[in-house]
Scaffold this motif. Structure first.
Motif, PDB file in Angstrom:
ATOM      1  N   PHE A 162       0.865  -1.167   0.000  1.00 22.62           N
ATOM      2  CA  PHE A 162       0.000   0.000   0.000  1.00 22.62           C
ATOM      3  C   PHE A 162       0.906   1.222   0.000  1.00 22.62           C
ATOM      4  O   PHE A 162       2.041   1.154   0.458  1.00 22.62           O
ATOM      5  CB  PHE A 162      -0.905  -0.009   1.235  1.00 22.62           C
ATOM      6  CG  PHE A 162      -1.823  -1.211   1.261  1.00 22.62           C
ATOM      7  CD1 PHE A 162      -2.973  -1.226   0.504  1.00 22.62           C
ATOM      8  CD2 PHE A 162      -1.496  -2.338   2.017  1.00 22.62           C
ATOM      9  CE1 PHE A 162      -3.802  -2.353   0.504  1.00 22.62           C
ATOM     10  CE2 PHE A 162      -2.304  -3.464   2.020  1.00 22.62           C
ATOM     11  CZ  PHE A 162      -3.466  -3.459   1.259  1.00 22.62           C
ATOM     12  N   THR A 163       0.378   2.342  -0.495  1.00 22.05           N
ATOM     13  CA  THR A 163       1.189   3.558  -0.545  1.00 22.05           C
ATOM     14  C   THR A 163       1.582   3.980   0.874  1.00 22.05           C
ATOM     15  O   THR A 163       0.703   4.210   1.700  1.00 22.05           O
ATOM     16  CB  THR A 163       0.388   4.680  -1.236  1.00 22.05           C
ATOM     17  OG1 THR A 163      -0.031   4.196  -2.514  1.00 22.05           O
ATOM     18  CG2 THR A 163       1.235   5.928  -1.423  1.00 22.05           C
ATOM     19  N   PRO A 164       2.883   4.070   1.168  1.00 27.04           N
ATOM     20  CA  PRO A 164       3.289   4.468   2.523  1.00 27.04           C
ATOM     21  C   PRO A 164       3.017   5.955   2.748  1.00 27.04           C
ATOM     22  O   PRO A 164       3.281   6.772   1.865  1.00 27.04           O
ATOM     23  CB  PRO A 164       4.793   4.168   2.546  1.00 27.04           C
ATOM     24  CG  PRO A 164       5.226   4.221   1.120  1.00 27.04           C
ATOM     25  CD  PRO A 164       4.039   3.830   0.282  1.00 27.04           C
ATOM     26  N   THR A 165       2.479   6.288   3.903  1.00 27.60           N
ATOM     27  CA  THR A 165       2.192   7.702   4.196  1.00 27.60           C
ATOM     28  C   THR A 165       2.989   8.202   5.401  1.00 27.60           C
ATOM     29  O   THR A 165       2.981   9.382   5.700  1.00 27.60           O
ATOM     30  CB  THR A 165       0.690   7.914   4.472  1.00 27.60           C
ATOM     31  OG1 THR A 165       0.314   7.035   5.539  1.00 27.60           O
ATOM     32  CG2 THR A 165      -0.154   7.611   3.230  1.00 27.60           C
TER      33      THR A 165
ATOM     34  N   TYR B 156      22.694   8.577  -2.407  1.00 29.74           N
ATOM     35  CA  TYR B 156      21.803   9.193  -3.385  1.00 29.74           C
ATOM     36  C   TYR B 156      21.320   8.224  -4.468  1.00 29.74           C
ATOM     37  O   TYR B 156      20.432   8.560  -5.232  1.00 29.74           O
ATOM     38  CB  TYR B 156      22.506  10.379  -4.067  1.00 29.74           C
ATOM     39  CG  TYR B 156      22.677  11.584  -3.171  1.00 29.74           C
ATOM     40  CD1 TYR B 156      21.606  12.431  -2.905  1.00 29.74           C
ATOM     41  CD2 TYR B 156      23.909  11.873  -2.592  1.00 29.74           C
ATOM     42  CE1 TYR B 156      21.759  13.544  -2.081  1.00 29.74           C
ATOM     43  CE2 TYR B 156      24.076  12.986  -1.770  1.00 29.74           C
ATOM     44  CZ  TYR B 156      22.989  13.817  -1.514  1.00 29.74           C
ATOM     45  OH  TYR B 156      23.145  14.908  -0.702  1.00 29.74           O
ATOM     46  N   GLY B 157      21.911   7.043  -4.567  1.00 30.61           N
ATOM     47  CA  GLY B 157      21.584   6.211  -5.720  1.00 30.61           C
ATOM     48  C   GLY B 157      21.303   4.752  -5.472  1.00 30.61           C
ATOM     49  O   GLY B 157      20.951   4.026  -6.392  1.00 30.61           O
ATOM     50  N   VAL B 158      21.468   4.286  -4.224  1.00 30.86           N
ATOM     51  CA  VAL B 158      21.230   2.867  -3.935  1.00 30.86           C
ATOM     52  C   VAL B 158      19.799   2.709  -3.414  1.00 30.86           C
ATOM     53  O   VAL B 158      19.319   3.557  -2.669  1.00 30.86           O
ATOM     54  CB  VAL B 158      22.258   2.346  -2.896  1.00 30.86           C
ATOM     55  CG1 VAL B 158      21.932   0.929  -2.458  1.00 30.86           C
ATOM     56  CG2 VAL B 158      23.669   2.393  -3.474  1.00 30.86           C
ATOM     57  N   ALA B 159      19.144   1.618  -3.792  1.00 26.83           N
ATOM     58  CA  ALA B 159      17.769   1.390  -3.346  1.00 26.83           C
ATOM     59  C   ALA B 159      17.687   1.377  -1.822  1.00 26.83           C
ATOM     60  O   ALA B 159      18.557   0.816  -1.158  1.00 26.83           O
ATOM     61  CB  ALA B 159      17.266   0.063  -3.902  1.00 26.83           C
ATOM     62  N   PRO B 160      16.620   1.982  -1.252  1.00 28.85           N
ATOM     63  CA  PRO B 160      16.508   2.096   0.218  1.00 28.85           C
ATOM     64  C   PRO B 160      16.372   0.756   0.946  1.00 28.85           C
ATOM     65  O   PRO B 160      16.570   0.701   2.145  1.00 28.85           O
ATOM     66  CB  PRO B 160      15.236   2.926   0.427  1.00 28.85           C
ATOM     67  CG  PRO B 160      14.897   3.497  -0.891  1.00 28.85           C
ATOM     68  CD  PRO B 160      15.525   2.664  -1.937  1.00 28.85           C
ATOM     69  N   TYR B 161      16.031  -0.337   0.214  1.00 27.82           N
ATOM     70  CA  TYR B 161      15.938  -1.633   0.895  1.00 27.82           C
ATOM     71  C   TYR B 161      17.300  -2.322   0.966  1.00 27.82           C
ATOM     72  O   TYR B 161      17.416  -3.418   1.482  1.00 27.82           O
ATOM     73  CB  TYR B 161      14.903  -2.564   0.221  1.00 27.82           C
ATOM     74  CG  TYR B 161      14.960  -2.573  -1.290  1.00 27.82           C
ATOM     75  CD1 TYR B 161      15.937  -3.290  -1.968  1.00 27.82           C
ATOM     76  CD2 TYR B 161      14.036  -1.841  -2.035  1.00 27.82           C
ATOM     77  CE1 TYR B 161      16.008  -3.271  -3.345  1.00 27.82           C
ATOM     78  CE2 TYR B 161      14.091  -1.831  -3.426  1.00 27.82           C
ATOM     79  CZ  TYR B 161      15.078  -2.533  -4.068  1.00 27.82           C
ATOM     80  OH  TYR B 161      15.146  -2.511  -5.437  1.00 27.82           O
TER      81      TYR B 161
ATOM     82  N   ALA C 202       9.432   2.409   6.032  1.00 33.69           N
ATOM     83  CA  ALA C 202      10.437   1.448   6.516  1.00 33.69           C
ATOM     84  C   ALA C 202       9.939   0.010   6.361  1.00 33.69           C
ATOM     85  O   ALA C 202      10.708  -0.899   6.046  1.00 33.69           O
ATOM     86  CB  ALA C 202      10.796   1.735   7.964  1.00 33.69           C
ATOM     87  N   GLU C 203       8.639  -0.208   6.535  1.00 34.31           N
ATOM     88  CA  GLU C 203       8.072  -1.566   6.371  1.00 34.31           C
ATOM     89  C   GLU C 203       8.107  -1.989   4.900  1.00 34.31           C
ATOM     90  O   GLU C 203       8.506  -3.101   4.572  1.00 34.31           O
ATOM     91  CB  GLU C 203       6.631  -1.600   6.910  1.00 34.31           C
ATOM     92  CG  GLU C 203       6.570  -1.640   8.439  1.00 34.31           C
ATOM     93  CD  GLU C 203       5.171  -1.351   8.983  1.00 34.31           C
ATOM     94  OE1 GLU C 203       4.193  -1.417   8.200  1.00 34.31           O
ATOM     95  OE2 GLU C 203       5.066  -1.056  10.197  1.00 34.31           O
ATOM     96  N   ASN C 204       7.678  -1.085   4.012  1.00 37.08           N
ATOM     97  CA  ASN C 204       7.680  -1.401   2.576  1.00 37.08           C
ATOM     98  C   ASN C 204       9.094  -1.596   2.030  1.00 37.08           C
ATOM     99  O   ASN C 204       9.308  -2.356   1.093  1.00 37.08           O
ATOM    100  CB  ASN C 204       7.002  -0.283   1.778  1.00 37.08           C
ATOM    101  CG  ASN C 204       5.484  -0.350   1.845  1.00 37.08           C
ATOM    102  OD1 ASN C 204       4.930  -1.032   2.700  1.00 37.08           O
ATOM    103  ND2 ASN C 204       4.818   0.369   0.959  1.00 37.08           N
ATOM    104  N   PHE C 205      10.038  -0.870   2.629  1.00 39.09           N
ATOM    105  CA  PHE C 205      11.422  -0.931   2.153  1.00 39.09           C
ATOM    106  C   PHE C 205      12.313  -1.638   3.183  1.00 39.09           C
ATOM    107  O   PHE C 205      13.451  -1.252   3.411  1.00 39.09           O
ATOM    108  CB  PHE C 205      11.954   0.482   1.849  1.00 39.09           C
ATOM    109  CG  PHE C 205      11.362   1.073   0.595  1.00 39.09           C
ATOM    110  CD1 PHE C 205      12.008   0.966  -0.622  1.00 39.09           C
ATOM    111  CD2 PHE C 205      10.122   1.709   0.629  1.00 39.09           C
ATOM    112  CE1 PHE C 205      11.455   1.494  -1.784  1.00 39.09           C
ATOM    113  CE2 PHE C 205       9.561   2.243  -0.522  1.00 39.09           C
ATOM    114  CZ  PHE C 205      10.217   2.134  -1.733  1.00 39.09           C
ATOM    115  N   ALA C 206      11.773  -2.680   3.799  1.00 40.03           N
ATOM    116  CA  ALA C 206      12.521  -3.440   4.819  1.00 40.03           C
ATOM    117  C   ALA C 206      13.864  -3.894   4.250  1.00 40.03           C
ATOM    118  O   ALA C 206      13.971  -4.238   3.067  1.00 40.03           O
ATOM    119  CB  ALA C 206      11.700  -4.644   5.260  1.00 40.03           C
TER     120      ALA C 206
END
Length: 441
Positions: free
Chosen positions: A5-8, A176-181, A14-18
């Motif tokens: 779901f869209t994180p707000t 700046y360029g690596v995926a947050p997960y 942080a959950e979506n991008f664990a």
């Protein structure tokens, strides 16, 4: 298949991008390190571009010497913590682990590496320091993996080092360029603070060097200049409609995401153009931000993608769909993106051929171009006598990093054309020694 779901909020983001490789606890690290066979002539060391003595640091973790393990890692690679998380370990050290031959899960080398380095970063324990002052000064342009690694090594050799960075934070693409997960901003910046405290180089943020006058000033003030400038913006495709609202470059999209998290808006249906690792990241991120449909469109067959297999699997795992053998010819829409007009393709003798009359439009409300980054040739053109190859890469000696202008040295993406964080860190360390050899003559 994961549903997002869209994180707000920051917590939902942080959950979506664990984290794909969460930091181990002591028990996990002891168990995992006990599985290592401590191979003689270990293939994992050969597979590591920075040549970390992996069996050595794993043995140190296993015997309770976490600080010693961190020292072993950092002696070889100043981005030891980041590389444990962002390296494609699946195809490097872990891919070379002898357990693969027995169809046993390879040792989680990356996570063990992050475990030891995270512990020492948190404790702030001093493992290194600057060498005795040798009276010479080096300017480093760019605070990415190449620039910071060069700065650490040069300080260890006794140089005064000033790092000039155009952006507000250090570590380049790592923040700046690596995926947050793969790594969080906090983890990245904690390692940068740790290195800064150990070696004491000077960093000047929001300080782009972009004129001939500024370069001339550096040439006068410093004994050598290190170029760790990386690559530039996403390449333009030259397609009609490319300037429409909601058509963006992957590099720019990921930078925005790393800095602003859940505040970044994503389309309901996103088309990502490209077949490399950055395309996989952009597609996976779009899905985790709550896009309903994400399509990865590539002009060749699936088997010809440049991305690592595990990266494509990761994207598929979050619902990304593939559309292969299609080349974009136009971004459609009135002001805003409404779709991409494609033509079907086939590959013959390695060449991509368009199939006449096969055009179709795939509707979408966002396009992300993961089509490579432009070289910073305009800036490099300001340096007298600096030679570039046909692809716009800096030509430099493979062993010393020295360019055709003897005062300038280079490493990282601006020299290798775009590789991993570990490659930039390893090359820059070698180049720092090249600078030392040149200035010691």
């Amino acid at each position: 298949m994961a549903e997002f779901f869209t994180p707000t909020t920051e917590q939902e983001f942080a959950e979506n991008f664990a984290q794909l490789k969460p930091v181990m606890n002591r028990t996990e690290a002891l168990y995992e390190s006990s599985r290592c066979l401590f191979c003689f002539d270990a293939p994992c060391i050969k597979a590591c571009p920075s040549g970390i003595d992996i069996p050595q640091f794993i043995r140190q973790i296993n015997s309770g010497n976490d600080t010693g393990a961190a020292r072993t890692i950092y002696e070889a690679n100043y981005f030891g913590n980041a590389c444990g998380k962002v390296c494609p370990t699946e195809v490097l050290c872990e891919g070379a682990c002898v357990y693969n031959l027995q169809e046993v899960k390879p040792i989680e080398i990356g996570r063990l590496q992050s475990y030891a380095t995270t512990k020492v970063i948190k404790s702030g324990e001093k493992l290194f320091g600057p060498g005795a002052d040798n009276g010479k000064k080096v300017a480093v342009i760019g605070a990415g993996p190449a620039g910071i690694s060069a700065a650490c090594e040069l300080r260890a050799l006794g140089y005064t080092v000033d790092v000039f960075e155009a952006k507000a934070q250090p570590s380049g693409l790592t923040v700046y360029g690596v995926a947050p997960y793969k790594i969080t901003n906090e983890e990245t910046l904690a390692e940068m603070d740790y290195l800064q405290a150990q070696f004491g180089y000077n960093t000047h943020f929001n300080s782009p060097i972009n004129s001939r006058e500024e370069l001339a000033e550096l040439e006068n003030k410093y004994d050598a200049i290190f170029l760790g400038i990386g690559l530039g913006k996403t390449n333009e495709l030259g397609l009609p409609g490319e300037d429409k609202i909601n058509c963006t470059g992957a590099v720019e999209f990921i930078a925005e995401l790393r800095q602003h998290h859940h505040e970044v808006a994503v389309g309901r249906k996103v088309i990502v153009l490209g077949g490399g690792n950055t395309a996989m990241d952009a597609a996976s991120e779009s899905s985790r931000l709550g896009a309903e449909t994400v399509i990865l469109a590539y002009r060749r067959a699936k088997e010809e993608m440049g991305a690592y297999e595990f990266e494509y699997d990761l994207a598929k795992g979050v619902g990304v769909k593939g559309l292969f053998n299609v080349a974009p010819i136009e971004i459609t829409g009135n002001g805003y993106v409404a779709g991409v007009k494609f033509i079907r393709t086939e590959t013959k003798d390695g060449k991509v051929l368009e199939i006449a009359g096969s055009e179709f439009v795939e509707p979408c409300d966002m396009v992300i171009k993961a089509t490579g980054q432009a070289k910073q040739t305009e800036f490099l053109g300001l340096i007298s006598g600096l030679k570039l190859d046909g692809k716009g890469r800096i030509i430099a000696n493979a062993h010393t990093g020295q360019t055709s202008n003897p005062k300038y040295f280079a490493s990282g993406d601006a020299w290798n054309g775009g590789a991993e964080v570990v490659n930039a860190a390893a090359e820059a360390k070698l180049t720092a020694r090249g600078i030392h050899a040149y200035l010691s003559k």
